[in-house]
Design a protein around this motif. Structure first.
Motif, mmCIF file in Angstrom:
data_model
loop_
_atom_site.group_PDB
_atom_site.id
_atom_site.type_symbol
_atom_site.label_atom_id
_atom_site.label_comp_id
_atom_site.label_asym_id
_atom_site.label_seq_id
_atom_site.Cartn_x
_atom_site.Cartn_y
_atom_site.Cartn_z
ATOM 1 N N LEU A 51 85.596 9.760 -29.645
ATOM 2 C CA LEU A 51 86.209 10.083 -30.935
ATOM 3 C C LEU A 51 87.448 9.235 -31.192
ATOM 4 O O LEU A 51 87.638 8.732 -32.310
ATOM 5 C CB LEU A 51 86.569 11.569 -30.992
ATOM 6 N N GLU A 52 88.277 9.069 -30.165
ATOM 7 C CA GLU A 52 89.484 8.253 -30.349
ATOM 8 C C GLU A 52 89.137 6.795 -30.625
ATOM 9 O O GLU A 52 89.723 6.176 -31.507
ATOM 10 C CB GLU A 52 90.381 8.352 -29.117
ATOM 11 N N LEU A 53 88.189 6.251 -29.879
ATOM 12 C CA LEU A 53 87.788 4.866 -30.124
ATOM 13 C C LEU A 53 87.153 4.708 -31.501
ATOM 14 O O LEU A 53 87.374 3.709 -32.182
ATOM 15 C CB LEU A 53 86.833 4.384 -29.035
ATOM 16 N N GLY A 54 86.384 5.702 -31.927
ATOM 17 C CA GLY A 54 85.796 5.663 -33.259
ATOM 18 C C GLY A 54 86.842 5.709 -34.358
ATOM 19 O O GLY A 54 86.765 4.962 -35.341
ATOM 20 N N VAL A 55 87.840 6.571 -34.187
ATOM 21 C CA VAL A 55 88.920 6.663 -35.180
ATOM 22 C C VAL A 55 89.704 5.356 -35.234
ATOM 23 O O VAL A 55 89.999 4.837 -36.314
ATOM 24 C CB VAL A 55 89.845 7.858 -34.861
ATOM 25 N N ILE B 199 84.003 16.197 -17.625
ATOM 26 C CA ILE B 199 83.729 14.763 -17.808
ATOM 27 C C ILE B 199 83.136 14.509 -19.183
ATOM 28 O O ILE B 199 83.502 13.536 -19.861
ATOM 29 C CB ILE B 199 82.831 14.238 -16.679
ATOM 30 N N TRP B 200 82.226 15.381 -19.620
ATOM 31 C CA TRP B 200 81.644 15.211 -20.952
ATOM 32 C C TRP B 200 82.696 15.372 -22.044
ATOM 33 O O TRP B 200 82.673 14.665 -23.051
ATOM 34 C CB TRP B 200 80.488 16.182 -21.176
ATOM 35 N N LEU B 201 83.611 16.308 -21.857
ATOM 36 C CA LEU B 201 84.681 16.475 -22.853
ATOM 37 C C LEU B 201 85.608 15.258 -22.880
ATOM 38 O O LEU B 201 86.040 14.834 -23.951
ATOM 39 C CB LEU B 201 85.487 17.742 -22.558
ATOM 40 N N VAL B 202 85.901 14.696 -21.704
ATOM 41 C CA VAL B 202 86.728 13.487 -21.655
ATOM 42 C C VAL B 202 86.023 12.337 -22.366
ATOM 43 O O VAL B 202 86.627 11.600 -23.151
ATOM 44 C CB VAL B 202 87.068 13.114 -20.197
ATOM 45 N N LEU B 203 84.734 12.181 -22.112
ATOM 46 C CA LEU B 203 83.976 11.114 -22.774
ATOM 47 C C LEU B 203 83.867 11.349 -24.274
ATOM 48 O O LEU B 203 83.899 10.396 -25.055
ATOM 49 C CB LEU B 203 82.591 10.981 -22.141
ATOM 50 N N LEU B 204 83.749 12.614 -24.684
ATOM 51 C CA LEU B 204 83.717 12.937 -26.111
ATOM 52 C C LEU B 204 85.044 12.587 -26.776
ATOM 53 O O LEU B 204 85.069 11.974 -27.853
ATOM 54 C CB LEU B 204 83.395 14.418 -26.313
ATOM 55 N N VAL B 205 86.151 12.947 -26.132
ATOM 56 C CA VAL B 205 87.482 12.608 -26.669
ATOM 57 C C VAL B 205 87.647 11.098 -26.733
ATOM 58 O O VAL B 205 88.138 10.557 -27.729
ATOM 59 C CB VAL B 205 88.590 13.260 -25.809
ATOM 60 N N LEU B 206 87.224 10.403 -25.680
ATOM 61 C CA LEU B 206 87.320 8.940 -25.671
ATOM 62 C C LEU B 206 86.506 8.336 -26.807
ATOM 63 O O LEU B 206 86.984 7.448 -27.522
ATOM 64 C CB LEU B 206 86.838 8.396 -24.325
ATOM 65 N N LEU C 104 102.917 20.785 -17.359
ATOM 66 C CA LEU C 104 102.003 19.963 -18.142
ATOM 67 C C LEU C 104 100.573 20.308 -17.762
ATOM 68 O O LEU C 104 100.210 20.297 -16.587
ATOM 69 C CB LEU C 104 102.268 18.479 -17.883
ATOM 70 N N ARG C 105 99.776 20.638 -18.747
ATOM 71 C CA ARG C 105 98.372 20.946 -18.531
ATOM 72 C C ARG C 105 97.583 19.653 -18.684
ATOM 73 O O ARG C 105 97.587 19.038 -19.749
ATOM 74 C CB ARG C 105 97.895 21.978 -19.549
ATOM 75 N N ILE C 106 96.918 19.244 -17.611
ATOM 76 C CA ILE C 106 96.122 18.026 -17.650
ATOM 77 C C ILE C 106 94.740 18.407 -18.179
ATOM 78 O O ILE C 106 93.872 18.834 -17.437
ATOM 79 C CB ILE C 106 95.998 17.391 -16.246
ATOM 80 N N GLY C 107 94.559 18.258 -19.473
ATOM 81 C CA GLY C 107 93.310 18.619 -20.111
ATOM 82 C C GLY C 107 92.499 17.390 -20.485
ATOM 83 O O GLY C 107 92.932 16.245 -20.299
ATOM 84 N N PRO C 108 91.321 17.618 -21.032
ATOM 85 C CA PRO C 108 90.467 16.496 -21.418
ATOM 86 C C PRO C 108 91.075 15.611 -22.501
ATOM 87 O O PRO C 108 90.819 14.415 -22.548
ATOM 88 C CB PRO C 108 89.185 17.154 -21.924
ATOM 89 N N PHE C 109 91.896 16.197 -23.367
ATOM 90 C CA PHE C 109 92.506 15.405 -24.428
ATOM 91 C C PHE C 109 93.491 14.386 -23.851
ATOM 92 O O PHE C 109 93.495 13.227 -24.248
ATOM 93 C CB PHE C 109 93.196 16.335 -25.429
ATOM 94 N N LEU C 110 94.300 14.796 -22.896
ATOM 95 C CA LEU C 110 95.252 13.886 -22.274
ATOM 96 C C LEU C 110 94.543 12.831 -21.432
ATOM 97 O O LEU C 110 94.856 11.645 -21.506
ATOM 98 C CB LEU C 110 96.259 14.652 -21.419
ATOM 99 N N VAL C 111 93.547 13.245 -20.652
ATOM 100 C CA VAL C 111 92.810 12.293 -19.812
ATOM 101 C C VAL C 111 92.028 11.305 -20.679
ATOM 102 O O VAL C 111 92.000 10.103 -20.401
ATOM 103 C CB VAL C 111 91.888 13.037 -18.831
ATOM 104 N N GLY C 112 91.415 11.791 -21.757
ATOM 105 C CA GLY C 112 90.701 10.897 -22.667
ATOM 106 C C GLY C 112 91.621 9.898 -23.330
ATOM 107 O O GLY C 112 91.253 8.739 -23.541
#
Length: 103
Positions: A14-18, A5-12, A80-88
């Motif tokens: 970072l993506e929103l920041g970019v 969950i923390w990795l998903v939130l981190l990806v989210l 397909l690997r459902i990882g934090p990057f895809l979920v984020g």
């Protein structure tokens, strides 16, 4: 589970920041930048998380040709690997949809 969950939130974040940075730097509409950016991030995450696609088949063909046919290519099935990057990235698109309805 907490780490995921923390990795998903981190990806989210970072993506929103970019996407916010791109929108501010190029002085574009935030919602259109979020739409195209989240679609791009989802596509990129899908490509990097999948196996058995054109990229791995090309690598197998190169190994087959480099060993003069002695290499036995595997017949991979698409997975397909459902990882934090895809979920984020999917959550980033959901944030776009929420912002679209609110604005």
């Amino acid at each position: 589970m907490k780490r995921y969950i923390w990795l998903v939130l981190l990806v989210l974040g970072l993506e929103l920041g970019v996407l916010l940075g791109i929108s501010l730097f190029f002085d574009t509409d935030l919602l259109s930048t979020m739409f195209f950016g989240s679609i791009f991030f989802m596509f990129f995450a899908f490509i990097t998380g999948s196996t058995g696609d054109v990229f791995s088949k090309t690598g197998q063909l190169a190994a087959f040709e480099s060993q003069a046919g002695a290499y036995k290519p595997k017949h991979e099935t698409l997975s397909l690997r459902i990882g934090p990057f895809l979920v984020g990235s999917i959550v980033c698109f959901i944030v776009y949809l929420i912002m679209e309805t609110l604005m």
